[in-house]
Enzyme design. Structure first.
Site, PDB file in Angstrom:
ATOM      1  N   ARG A  77     -30.519  33.961 -36.341  1.00 58.56           N
ATOM      2  CA  ARG A  77     -32.018  33.676 -36.600  1.00 58.56           C
ATOM      3  C   ARG A  77     -32.736  32.730 -35.286  1.00 58.56           C
ATOM      4  O   ARG A  77     -32.157  31.851 -35.176  1.00 58.56           O
ATOM      5  CB  ARG A  77     -32.237  32.787 -37.956  1.00 58.56           C
ATOM      6  CG  ARG A  77     -33.550  32.453 -38.463  1.00 58.56           C
ATOM      7  CD  ARG A  77     -33.461  31.660 -39.596  1.00 58.56           C
ATOM      8  NE  ARG A  77     -34.977  30.859 -39.765  1.00 58.56           N
ATOM      9  CZ  ARG A  77     -35.215  29.716 -39.940  1.00 58.56           C
ATOM     10  NH1 ARG A  77     -34.306  28.888 -39.744  1.00 58.56           N
ATOM     11  NH2 ARG A  77     -36.352  29.153 -40.404  1.00 58.56           N
ATOM     12  N   HIS A 121     -42.221  28.842 -35.499  1.00 58.87           N
ATOM     13  CA  HIS A 121     -41.138  27.505 -35.804  1.00 58.87           C
ATOM     14  C   HIS A 121     -41.800  26.335 -34.938  1.00 58.87           C
ATOM     15  O   HIS A 121     -41.219  25.958 -34.004  1.00 58.87           O
ATOM     16  CB  HIS A 121     -39.674  27.736 -35.369  1.00 58.87           C
ATOM     17  CG  HIS A 121     -38.954  26.900 -36.090  1.00 58.87           C
ATOM     18  ND1 HIS A 121     -37.836  27.251 -36.551  1.00 58.87           N
ATOM     19  CD2 HIS A 121     -39.034  25.424 -36.008  1.00 58.87           C
ATOM     20  CE1 HIS A 121     -36.926  26.366 -37.054  1.00 58.87           C
ATOM     21  NE2 HIS A 121     -37.812  25.331 -36.673  1.00 58.87           N
ATOM     22  N   GLU A 166     -40.710  26.338 -42.640  1.00 60.50           N
ATOM     23  CA  GLU A 166     -40.957  24.848 -43.066  1.00 60.50           C
ATOM     24  C   GLU A 166     -42.550  24.376 -42.967  1.00 60.50           C
ATOM     25  O   GLU A 166     -42.761  23.480 -42.263  1.00 60.50           O
ATOM     26  CB  GLU A 166     -40.022  23.708 -42.466  1.00 60.50           C
ATOM     27  CG  GLU A 166     -38.659  24.016 -42.660  1.00 60.50           C
ATOM     28  CD  GLU A 166     -37.546  22.829 -42.599  1.00 60.50           C
ATOM     29  OE1 GLU A 166     -38.287  22.053 -41.717  1.00 60.50           O
ATOM     30  OE2 GLU A 166     -36.496  22.923 -42.379  1.00 60.50           O
ATOM     31  N   ASN A 294     -34.245  25.807 -46.236  1.00 59.31           N
ATOM     32  CA  ASN A 294     -33.400  25.094 -45.396  1.00 59.31           C
ATOM     33  C   ASN A 294     -33.189  23.782 -46.344  1.00 59.31           C
ATOM     34  O   ASN A 294     -34.014  23.171 -46.944  1.00 59.31           O
ATOM     35  CB  ASN A 294     -34.360  24.852 -44.106  1.00 59.31           C
ATOM     36  CG  ASN A 294     -34.655  25.795 -43.274  1.00 59.31           C
ATOM     37  OD1 ASN A 294     -33.966  26.842 -43.696  1.00 59.31           O
ATOM     38  ND2 ASN A 294     -35.400  25.455 -42.424  1.00 59.31           N
ATOM     39  N   TYR A 296     -30.715  19.950 -46.208  1.00 59.84           N
ATOM     40  CA  TYR A 296     -29.832  19.247 -45.623  1.00 59.84           C
ATOM     41  C   TYR A 296     -29.336  17.944 -46.368  1.00 59.84           C
ATOM     42  O   TYR A 296     -28.411  17.434 -46.088  1.00 59.84           O
ATOM     43  CB  TYR A 296     -30.810  18.628 -44.339  1.00 59.84           C
ATOM     44  CG  TYR A 296     -30.756  19.489 -43.267  1.00 59.84           C
ATOM     45  CD1 TYR A 296     -30.192  19.674 -42.116  1.00 59.84           C
ATOM     46  CD2 TYR A 296     -32.173  20.282 -43.200  1.00 59.84           C
ATOM     47  CE1 TYR A 296     -30.229  20.815 -41.357  1.00 59.84           C
ATOM     48  CE2 TYR A 296     -32.150  21.230 -42.186  1.00 59.84           C
ATOM     49  CZ  TYR A 296     -31.313  21.545 -41.310  1.00 59.84           C
ATOM     50  OH  TYR A 296     -31.565  22.446 -40.299  1.00 59.84           O
ATOM     51  N   GLU A 361     -31.084  27.142 -42.820  1.00 67.45           N
ATOM     52  CA  GLU A 361     -30.747  26.410 -42.218  1.00 67.45           C
ATOM     53  C   GLU A 361     -29.797  25.607 -43.260  1.00 67.45           C
ATOM     54  O   GLU A 361     -30.074  25.267 -44.241  1.00 67.45           O
ATOM     55  CB  GLU A 361     -31.811  25.469 -41.747  1.00 67.45           C
ATOM     56  CG  GLU A 361     -32.364  26.137 -40.509  1.00 67.45           C
ATOM     57  CD  GLU A 361     -33.543  25.036 -40.163  1.00 67.45           C
ATOM     58  OE1 GLU A 361     -33.528  23.900 -39.991  1.00 67.45           O
ATOM     59  OE2 GLU A 361     -34.624  25.832 -39.481  1.00 67.45           O
TER      60      GLU A 361
HETATM   61  C1  PNW Z   1     -35.592  21.379 -39.645  1.00 69.32           C
HETATM   62  N1  PNW Z   1     -37.626  15.774 -42.311  1.00 69.32           N
HETATM   63  O1  PNW Z   1     -36.582  20.267 -39.420  1.00 69.32           O
HETATM   64  C2  PNW Z   1     -36.189  22.482 -38.823  1.00 69.32           C
HETATM   65  O2  PNW Z   1     -36.242  23.872 -39.262  1.00 69.32           O
HETATM   66  C3  PNW Z   1     -35.359  22.493 -37.424  1.00 69.32           C
HETATM   67  O3  PNW Z   1     -36.216  23.010 -36.484  1.00 69.32           O
HETATM   68  C4  PNW Z   1     -34.571  21.064 -37.201  1.00 69.32           C
HETATM   69  O4  PNW Z   1     -33.912  20.997 -36.092  1.00 69.32           O
HETATM   70  C5  PNW Z   1     -33.888  20.935 -38.488  1.00 69.32           C
HETATM   71  O5  PNW Z   1     -34.235  20.894 -39.594  1.00 69.32           O
HETATM   72  C6  PNW Z   1     -33.086  19.524 -38.303  1.00 69.32           C
HETATM   73  O6  PNW Z   1     -33.863  18.626 -38.491  1.00 69.32           O
HETATM   74  C7  PNW Z   1     -36.640  19.166 -40.018  1.00 69.32           C
HETATM   75  O7  PNW Z   1     -38.269  14.839 -41.661  1.00 69.32           O
HETATM   76  C8  PNW Z   1     -37.292  18.095 -39.532  1.00 69.32           C
HETATM   77  O8  PNW Z   1     -37.625  15.878 -43.770  1.00 69.32           O
HETATM   78  C9  PNW Z   1     -37.474  16.825 -40.280  1.00 69.32           C
HETATM   79  C10 PNW Z   1     -37.198  17.026 -41.647  1.00 69.32           C
HETATM   80  C11 PNW Z   1     -36.935  18.126 -42.345  1.00 69.32           C
HETATM   81  C12 PNW Z   1     -36.577  19.240 -41.650  1.00 69.32           C
END
Ligand code: PNW
Length: 457
Positions: A77, A121, A166, A294, A296, A361
């Protein structure tokens, strides 16, 4: 531990984004994006880092694709940089910009790797920002035109098209709290941006469908929102509010239900939503073949009736408190909780049935920079392996509970430009030495290669 096999045809891959890896910021007629402007503005990005060179992927893509093949990736991707294709956002197409993605696509297909394109993006052409950016309705129309231009060149070989990455980040971090480009801080602008991003998605999806695109989707960062205290009514209200502003504001209109009434009511307290015009919700509800997720970290919130909370959500200032992470965190300070991924996938599958899902992601930043390749060239990122292993088990658990999960793309293939954090946060399964651009697969890359070859853990 028992063996966990994934479904046949489960898609294993990795993800990146143009501004984070390509570099070559002035090559072949590329225009400036809002991230060029933002990163060149002192004080916006850690240590003044920019994407000018990044991983120099623009010139090293062939080696990077060879590396992907070595790892056994079935899919890759990547995002297309709008300012390479239309340097002014709207004007004539720049064929040299398209040439790059043409070469990249062919290199991937030569190695049997399926390209998954993200059309946006976060690198909006600066000229469009000068005309209001995503607060302006015309940006949505220009986005659909740009999408068609990319499809016209690559549509004979690329079958999976996702529109936005996002939009929550684009709108709330870009226009709400200003942590991301273009750095605006205005709640009303953030909600205008949400709507115009969704409208742009819908217009692009419709245009791509008419042009013959096979699989059309969007990637969101929905949150698994949970109350700090399950017994507290104030916390339950905070969960409802954050769920509305992070999840339902996108998922409801995308799946045909229109904007939720409670969310519109919240928005109307900050800005008269006259920018939502008759017929827009129908456009936004264009059929989806794939929803990218995505994930995390989980989100725990508490209500603060006293107004003493802190929040990134436009218009919730003071009323919501985001809890500091409990337990282990990544280098971003993000809480590690794989079970949150299972809960999130199940919730989406339940509330929005019939949508094939893909994890577009998932991954973590860990302090690899303190573990530069030693004599035998190894980088033992055991913490990243543990993170990925836990989340793959969580994904597998969701599948076993009936969630239609089609694939998993690790973030990220390479260490790269981590937005406001610059290069100091490393998410790659492959280490990048920014002095000589040397790539070194970390232990996690070898571990992932094993997972892929066994189709399981
Ligand atoms: C995502 N937050 O970004 C993006 O899709 C990527 O480009 C990035 O590198 C990756 O996650 C890791 O950060 C985010 O503050 C950035 O909640 C910030 C947030 C969430 C996602």
């Amino acid at each position: 531990m028992s063996e966990r096999r994934f479904p046949e045809n489960f898609v294993w891959g990795a993800a990146t984004a143009a501004y984070q890896i390509e570099g070559a910021a002035r090559d072949d007629g590329r225009g400036d994006s809002i991230w060029d402007t933002f990163s060149r503005t002192p004080g916006k990005v850690f240590a003044g880092h920019t994407g000018d060179v990044a991983c120099d992927h623009y010139h090293r893509y062939a080696d990077d694709v060879a590396l992907m093949a070595e790892l056994g990736l079935a899919a890759y991707r990547f995002s297309v940089a709008w300012p390479r294709i239309r340097p002014d956002g709207t004007g004539p197409v720049n064929p040299r910009g398209l040439d790059f993605y043409d070469r990249l696509t062919d290199a991937l297909l030569d190695r049997g790797i399926d390209p998954i394109i993200t059309l946006y993006h976060w690198d909006l052409p600066q000229t469009l920002q000068d005309r209001g950016g995503w607060t302006s309705r015309e940006t949505a129309e220009h986005f659909a035109d740009y999408a068609l231009a990319v499809h016209a060149r690559l549509g004979d070989r690329v079958h999976t098209w996702t529109t936005l990455n996002e939009p929550w980040c684009s709108a709330y971090l870009g226009y709400g709290n200003g942590v991301h480009a273009p750095g605006e801080q205005d709640a009303g602008s953030a909600f205008r941006a949400v709507h115009h991003l969704l409208l742009g998605h819908g217009l692009a999806a419709r245009a791509l469908r008419a042009a013959g695109a096979r699989t059309i989707g969007i990637t969101l960062n929905p949150a698994d929102v949970a109350p700090a205290d399950p017994g507290s009514a104030a916390d339950a209200a905070a969960v409802r509010l954050v769920d509305g502003l992070q999840n339902r504001i996108f998922l409801d209109p995308l799946t045909g239900a229109g904007y939720p009434a409670d969310v519109l009511e919240h928005v109307a307290r900050m800005v008269e939503p006259t920018f939502v015009r008759e017929g827009d919700e129908k456009v936004i509800a264009a059929p989806l073949d794939l929803l990218g997720i995505n994930y995390y970290s989980p989100t725990y919130v508490a209500g603060r009736p006293d107004g003493a909370g802190s929040s990134a959500y436009p218009g919730t200032e003071g009323a919501v408190e985001f809890l500091p992470a409990a337990g282990p965190v990544t280098e971003m300070g993000w809480q590690i909780e794989p079970a949150g991924l299972t809960r999130l996938l199940e919730r989406i599958a339940t509330d929005y049935p019939g949508l094939p899902l893909m994890i577009t992601e998932n991954g973590g930043a860990f302090p690899d920079d303190t573990r530069l390749p030693d004599g035998d060239g190894r980088i033992d990122d055991a913490d990243r392996i543990a993170y990925l292993d836990g989340h793959l088990r969580a994904a597998h658990e969701a599948i076993s509970r009936g969630v239609d999960l089609r694939g998993y793309l690790v973030w990220s293939l390479l260490d790269n430009f981590e937005w406001a954090e610059g290069y100091r946060k490393r998410f790659g399964i492959v280490h990048v030495d920014y002095l000589d651009q040397r790539r070194t697969p970390k232990s996690s890359a070898r571990w992932y290669q094993e997972v892929i070859s066994r189709n399981g853990l």
